[in-house]
Design a protein around this motif. Structure first.
Motif, short mmCIF file in Angstrom:
data_model
loop_
_atom_site.label_atom_id
_atom_site.label_comp_id
_atom_site.label_asym_id
_atom_site.label_seq_id
_atom_site.Cartn_x
_atom_site.Cartn_y
_atom_site.Cartn_z
N LYS A 27 1.66 11.44 71.75
CA LYS A 27 1.78 12.58 72.47
C LYS A 27 3.21 13.03 72.17
N ARG A 28 3.51 14.38 71.92
CA ARG A 28 4.79 14.77 71.87
C ARG A 28 5.70 14.66 73.00
N LEU A 29 6.96 14.19 72.69
CA LEU A 29 8.01 14.12 73.51
C LEU A 29 9.16 14.63 73.02
N PHE A 30 9.88 15.58 73.80
CA PHE A 30 11.14 16.36 73.56
C PHE A 30 12.14 16.01 74.14
N ASP A 31 13.42 15.95 73.18
CA ASP A 31 14.76 15.41 73.92
C ASP A 31 15.42 16.61 73.84
N GLU A 32 16.86 16.59 74.02
CA GLU A 32 17.73 17.82 74.01
C GLU A 32 17.67 18.52 72.72
N GLU A 33 17.67 17.68 71.43
CA GLU A 33 17.81 18.16 70.21
C GLU A 33 16.37 18.99 69.95
N SER A 34 15.39 18.25 70.21
CA SER A 34 14.29 19.22 69.90
C SER A 34 13.80 20.43 70.78
N ILE A 35 14.60 20.35 72.07
CA ILE A 35 14.52 21.34 72.86
C ILE A 35 15.25 22.71 72.18
N SER A 36 16.45 22.20 71.30
CA SER A 36 17.49 23.29 71.05
C SER A 36 16.63 23.83 69.85
N TRP A 37 15.97 22.88 68.94
CA TRP A 37 15.21 23.52 67.95
C TRP A 37 14.37 24.32 68.54
N LEU A 38 13.57 24.17 69.23
CA LEU A 38 12.37 25.16 69.90
C LEU A 38 13.28 26.51 70.61
#
Length: 137
Positions: A37-48
């Motif tokens: 399952k996909r998990l999002f950290d601060e960096e991945s949220i910035s990308w999104l």
């Protein structure tokens, strides 16, 4: 770490859109748990967040992927990335101008209706009444 559902609420993107973007490789920092399952950290949220804004400026998913790839290549691509951002910035400014024009239009309409409601002017907004008013004159 946040789930797709939590990121969906946070960024006002549909869960489907988030999954689509991650499947297209637009979020290189994406993590997955033991159940994949996909998990999002601060960096991945910035990308999104960046993807969301580029998409809203009219950038295609393919062009966003090319931009992401340039980012991952590093410092040598700064000029190329800058050119992309400058182009999208111009589009964002145009969208802002158009949004301001819509707001101005709606403000004027609201002011006009308020004057009708407070009986400062007659109701001149209903086309069904225009004909009768013309006949009675």
């Amino acid at each position: 770490m946040l789930t797709v559902k939590e990121v969906s609420r946070l960024l006002d993107l549909t869960e489907h859109t988030i999954r689509f973007y991650t499947d297209k490789g637009l979020v290189p920092s994406l993590k997955r748990d033991e159940h994949n399952k996909r998990l999002f950290d601060e960096e991945s949220i910035s990308w999104l967040t960046g993807i969301k804004y580029l998409k809203q400026c009219g950038m295609s998913v393919e062009d966003i992927k090319a931009y992401v790839d340039l980012c991952l290549e590093g410092h040598d691509t700064i000029e190329e990335r800058y050119a992309i951002i400058e182009k999208k910035r111009a589009i964002a400014h145009e969208q802002l101008k158009e949004a301001r024009e819509r707001v101005d239009f709606m403000e004027e309409k609201a002011r006009h209706y308020h004057e009708i409601l407070t009986k400062k002017i007659p109701d001149d907004t209903n086309p069904g009444k225009w004909h009768r008013e013309v006949q009675s004159n």
